[in-house]
Design a protein around this motif. Sequence first.
Motif, mmCIF file in Angstrom:
data_model
loop_
_atom_site.group_PDB
_atom_site.id
_atom_site.type_symbol
_atom_site.label_atom_id
_atom_site.label_comp_id
_atom_site.label_asym_id
_atom_site.label_seq_id
_atom_site.Cartn_x
_atom_site.Cartn_y
_atom_site.Cartn_z
ATOM 1 N N LEU A 177 -25.207 83.729 72.167
ATOM 2 C CA LEU A 177 -25.524 83.867 70.749
ATOM 3 C C LEU A 177 -25.445 85.326 70.350
ATOM 4 O O LEU A 177 -25.875 86.217 71.111
ATOM 5 N N SER A 178 -24.904 85.562 69.172
ATOM 6 C CA SER A 178 -24.808 86.925 68.668
ATOM 7 C C SER A 178 -24.999 86.920 67.161
ATOM 8 O O SER A 178 -24.777 85.903 66.497
ATOM 9 N N ILE A 179 -25.429 88.054 66.620
ATOM 10 C CA ILE A 179 -25.592 88.179 65.178
ATOM 11 C C ILE A 179 -24.849 89.432 64.700
ATOM 12 O O ILE A 179 -24.916 90.485 65.338
ATOM 13 N N VAL A 180 -24.114 89.286 63.618
ATOM 14 C CA VAL A 180 -23.320 90.372 63.049
ATOM 15 C C VAL A 180 -23.916 90.753 61.703
ATOM 16 O O VAL A 180 -24.168 89.884 60.864
ATOM 17 N N ARG A 181 -24.136 92.047 61.502
ATOM 18 C CA ARG A 181 -24.784 92.511 60.275
ATOM 19 C C ARG A 181 -23.863 93.458 59.493
ATOM 20 O O ARG A 181 -23.917 94.678 59.664
ATOM 21 N N PRO A 182 -23.043 92.916 58.615
ATOM 22 C CA PRO A 182 -22.214 93.799 57.785
ATOM 23 C C PRO A 182 -23.007 94.348 56.599
ATOM 24 O O PRO A 182 -23.977 93.735 56.147
ATOM 25 N N GLY A 183 -22.566 95.493 56.120
ATOM 26 C CA GLY A 183 -23.107 96.002 54.869
ATOM 27 C C GLY A 183 -22.404 95.308 53.713
ATOM 28 O O GLY A 183 -21.968 94.169 53.838
ATOM 29 N N GLY A 184 -22.268 95.974 52.580
ATOM 30 C CA GLY A 184 -21.588 95.366 51.444
ATOM 31 C C GLY A 184 -20.130 95.068 51.752
ATOM 32 O O GLY A 184 -19.413 95.924 52.260
ATOM 33 N N VAL A 185 -19.696 93.838 51.466
ATOM 34 C CA VAL A 185 -18.322 93.418 51.744
ATOM 35 C C VAL A 185 -17.661 92.991 50.432
ATOM 36 O O VAL A 185 -18.288 92.344 49.587
ATOM 37 N N ALA A 186 -16.411 93.365 50.263
ATOM 38 C CA ALA A 186 -15.676 93.065 49.022
ATOM 39 C C ALA A 186 -15.290 91.593 48.973
ATOM 40 O O ALA A 186 -14.182 91.206 49.341
ATOM 41 N N THR A 187 -16.203 90.769 48.524
ATOM 42 C CA THR A 187 -15.979 89.333 48.404
ATOM 43 C C THR A 187 -16.456 88.867 47.030
ATOM 44 O O THR A 187 -17.174 89.598 46.334
ATOM 45 N N PRO A 188 -16.102 87.648 46.631
ATOM 46 C CA PRO A 188 -16.656 87.111 45.384
ATOM 47 C C PRO A 188 -18.177 87.072 45.394
ATOM 48 O O PRO A 188 -18.817 87.198 44.349
ATOM 49 N N GLY A 189 -18.777 86.924 46.583
ATOM 50 C CA GLY A 189 -20.233 86.932 46.688
ATOM 51 C C GLY A 189 -20.828 88.271 46.278
ATOM 52 O O GLY A 189 -21.876 88.324 45.628
ATOM 53 N N TYR A 190 -20.146 89.367 46.656
ATOM 54 C CA TYR A 190 -20.593 90.701 46.256
ATOM 55 C C TYR A 190 -20.546 90.827 44.733
ATOM 56 O O TYR A 190 -21.498 91.288 44.093
ATOM 57 N N ASP A 191 -19.419 90.419 44.144
ATOM 58 C CA ASP A 191 -19.277 90.515 42.686
ATOM 59 C C ASP A 191 -20.342 89.687 41.975
ATOM 60 O O ASP A 191 -20.901 90.115 40.963
ATOM 61 N N HIS A 192 -20.599 88.494 42.511
ATOM 62 C CA HIS A 192 -21.616 87.622 41.899
ATOM 63 C C HIS A 192 -22.994 88.267 41.955
ATOM 64 O O HIS A 192 -23.728 88.267 40.961
ATOM 65 N N ALA A 193 -23.332 88.831 43.102
ATOM 66 C CA ALA A 193 -24.669 89.395 43.280
ATOM 67 C C ALA A 193 -24.867 90.663 42.469
ATOM 68 O O ALA A 193 -25.932 90.879 41.881
ATOM 69 N N VAL A 194 -23.837 91.498 42.434
ATOM 70 C CA VAL A 194 -23.986 92.821 41.825
ATOM 71 C C VAL A 194 -23.625 92.836 40.346
ATOM 72 O O VAL A 194 -24.400 93.289 39.503
ATOM 73 N N HIS A 195 -22.466 92.294 40.003
ATOM 74 C CA HIS A 195 -21.972 92.469 38.646
ATOM 75 C C HIS A 195 -22.467 91.411 37.664
ATOM 76 O O HIS A 195 -22.271 91.547 36.460
ATOM 77 N N SER A 196 -23.121 90.368 38.176
ATOM 78 C CA SER A 196 -23.703 89.379 37.261
ATOM 79 C C SER A 196 -25.155 89.710 36.959
ATOM 80 O O SER A 196 -25.855 88.957 36.307
ATOM 81 N N SER A 197 -25.607 90.854 37.446
ATOM 82 C CA SER A 197 -27.012 91.238 37.273
ATOM 83 C C SER A 197 -27.147 92.387 36.287
ATOM 84 O O SER A 197 -26.427 93.375 36.355
#
Length: 249
Positions: A177-197
């Motif tokens: 088992l492993s866990i990966v922790r990325p910072g901000g990633v250029a995805t639609p999820g980023y745009d939704h979280a940041v630019h819809s606020s």
Amino acid sequence: MGKVAIVTGASYGIGKEIAKQLAKKGWEVALLARGLDKLREVQFEIAKENGVSLALQCDVSNKSSVSEAIGKVKEAFGNIDLLINNAAYVPPLHKFIEGEHSEWEKAIGVNVWGALNMTREILPSMVNNKKGKIIFMGSKAGISPTPQLAVHSGTKHMLEGLVGAIRQEISGNGVSLSIVRPGGVATPGYDHAVHSSAKSDEKPDWIPTKSSSCLDPVVVASQVVNIVDIMDSADITDINIAAVTTPSQ
């Protein structure tokens, strides 16, 4: 049959790129997400590179949906060797006292119950076969309590505890088992979280101000796929991935 992988949230972003890169390396990849049309687009891209994939509509927050999808994967490909718990939902940035329960429920459903449902369904057979790999896509928010991402941060903290406990429970059983922790990633999820606020100008310091300063999903996916290979000979407990910061001119 070849090596079999399941990637959740495979319709776009990191999940899509992980699936494509695994397929290029010879994995038979099951693509899971709620949007079947988008999954079929990914499946077509994989097929153009002579890869093998299966697109399955699945709501990871729903136990019955997960059981049905995994049954179809086993029927098509056989035993599952790799699970990438990638599906996630990030609500628009907000202060906790202004949060909407519907957004929180969606985040907890996908981020927590999604990982629980998928892992609980697949892990027993891996333990029984004494082989398998599970990678959880975490977040910097999972180790650093993050304002305006309180509930999202909490869901990712949950994954940290989950992975740590399961690792101890199955130690010596041949499953990694492993866990990966990325910072901000250029995805639609980023745009939704940041630019819809409306509060996007007050975002936490580690979240880039624009998508062009974020990690590329292709880069994050390549690191995940590298981990998959390394896990054959080394125990990769966790990895952090951050965007390169360039000096101001």
